[in-house]
Design an enzyme around this catalytic site. Sequence first.
Site, PDB file in Angstrom:
ATOM      1  N   ASN A 153       0.812  -1.226   0.000  1.00  0.00           N
ATOM      2  CA  ASN A 153       0.000   0.000   0.000  1.00  0.00           C
ATOM      3  C   ASN A 153       0.839   1.268   0.000  1.00  0.00           C
ATOM      4  OD1 ASN A 153       0.301  -1.442   2.648  1.00  0.00           O
ATOM      5  ND2 ASN A 153      -0.200   0.611   3.401  1.00  0.00           N
ATOM      6  N   GLN A 181      -4.842  -4.117  -2.030  1.00  0.00           N
ATOM      7  CA  GLN A 181      -4.412  -3.181  -3.077  1.00  0.00           C
ATOM      8  C   GLN A 181      -4.356  -3.857  -4.449  1.00  0.00           C
ATOM      9  OE1 GLN A 181      -3.751   0.064  -2.788  1.00  0.00           O
ATOM     10  NE2 GLN A 181      -3.721   0.290  -0.571  1.00  0.00           N
ATOM     11  N   CYS A 328      -1.774   4.922   6.739  1.00  0.00           N
ATOM     12  CA  CYS A 328      -2.681   4.076   7.505  1.00  0.00           C
ATOM     13  C   CYS A 328      -2.455   4.167   9.002  1.00  0.00           C
ATOM     14  CB  CYS A 328      -2.618   2.646   7.005  1.00  0.00           C
ATOM     15  SG  CYS A 328      -3.297   2.544   5.341  1.00  0.00           S
TER      16      CYS A 328
HETATM   17  C1  PLP Z   1      -6.463  -0.480   2.974  1.00  0.00           C
HETATM   18  C2  PLP Z   1      -5.706  -1.718   3.328  1.00  0.00           C
HETATM   19  C3  PLP Z   1      -6.129  -2.544   4.365  1.00  0.00           C
HETATM   20  C4  PLP Z   1      -7.331  -2.203   5.237  1.00  0.00           C
HETATM   21  O1  PLP Z   1      -8.503  -2.412   4.529  1.00  0.00           O
HETATM   22  P1  PLP Z   1      -9.918  -1.883   5.132  1.00  0.00           P
HETATM   23  O2  PLP Z   1     -10.901  -2.456   4.182  1.00  0.00           O
HETATM   24  O3  PLP Z   1      -9.835  -0.401   5.073  1.00  0.00           O
HETATM   25  O4  PLP Z   1     -10.041  -2.430   6.488  1.00  0.00           O
HETATM   26  C5  PLP Z   1      -5.417  -3.682   4.618  1.00  0.00           C
HETATM   27  N1  PLP Z   1      -4.337  -4.010   3.892  1.00  0.00           N
HETATM   28  C6  PLP Z   1      -3.890  -3.244   2.888  1.00  0.00           C
HETATM   29  C7  PLP Z   1      -2.708  -3.665   2.104  1.00  0.00           C
HETATM   30  C8  PLP Z   1      -4.572  -2.067   2.575  1.00  0.00           C
HETATM   31  O5  PLP Z   1      -4.108  -1.312   1.592  1.00  0.00           O
END
Ligand code: PLP
Length: 386
Positions: A153, A181, A328
């Site tokens: 991400n 992603q 995040c």
């Molecule tokens: C955005 C993301 C998450 C979290 O996902 P949510 O649906 O927002 O809980 C987990 N892992 C990765 C790699 C992300 O990019």
Amino acid sequence: MQRPIYLDCHATTPVDPLVMAAMLPYFTEHFGNAASSGHLYGWEADAAVQQARETLACAIGAAPEEIVFTSGATEANNLAIKGVAEAYLNKGRHIITVATEHSAVLDPCRYLQTLGFDVTVLPVQTDGLLALATLERSLRPETILVSVMAANNEIGVLQPLAAIGALCHERQVLFHTDAAQAIGKIPLDVEAMNIDLMSLTAHKVYGPKGVGALYVRRRNPRVQLAPQLHGGGHERGLRSGTLYVPQIVGFAKAVALAIAAMPQETERVAKLRDRLWQPLSQLNGIGLNGHPTKRLAGNLNISVAGVDGQALLLGLQPVVAVSSGSACSSKSIAPSHVLEALGHDNALASASMRFGIGRFNTEQEIDRVAECAIATIQSLRQVARV
Ligand SMILES: *Cc1c(COP(=O)(O)O)cnc(C)c1O
């Protein structure tokens, strides 16, 4: 005042109007509970959920019964990691993951450590890729799970899923991948890649927030999972709670649209990414983070030497919405754990920008952002010099 150009598609994406249109009837007209088996309202909702389950299963080479709907990838990761740990206690207590994983993988693993599990967090190479030999050396007879993300991400790096899956399959260790992603952006096939569990989410691929899924393999091998939410026994007992039908419908629509457009869209977005990188790369002291080619088409993560990360972000704010460091774990300005894992020192890691280019970005927007970024970097460097 004009709103800033949105280049933060790794954080979230807008809902595509076609996705929105597919969802709307399920809020009002077809509002039934998918578990109501005694009337039309329930049947309509259940039919929509089954259709979505088929679409999503088909998108990753799975069977519909192998899809468990969740509130997103965070919940899917928690269910996969804690669910396997609890179900395979008697086989072993060793779990392997990677330093560049999302906190929704690392934190459940840390939690399991407090319960007495043994967690190995593997390093990556300077390009962000996990070396297969490193993984191979860390596998033990008591290893129950390997968790390696599909696409990062922050730096967009694509891990070698098929090779990791083949190794895990050979050693009879379960393989989980966080594909939040990756879904809709690169081809995914749970059979060809020997994936046993896969976490998905809708909101990174032009679907709504608050919905995702966990793929759970049902044969060769049949994965055992301890549920983490107990209640009405929805989703074959693996995830209780009334299904969020409009979000599920939107999730499937979003994935179907992304997969249909994947070849052209990957090329278009990669061109925009290169259009942004080309002028920036002419400046001194600018480095690309992560592997130059094994990455998501829309990802550009750069480190800028000689400027303060927060000052850079502040300078860009009126023109472009981007992230610095780790979005995040946001509101913290600690350097990104991903960039640290690549071997960056703190100062360089903090002066980094993550651009996430997506479906609704245009060439004009990219040119405007490139111009603004170059001007901001140059003026900050001038200030630093005097
Ligand atoms: C955005 C993301 C998450 C979290 O996902 P949510 O649906 O927002 O809980 C987990 N892992 C990765 C790699 C992300 O990019």
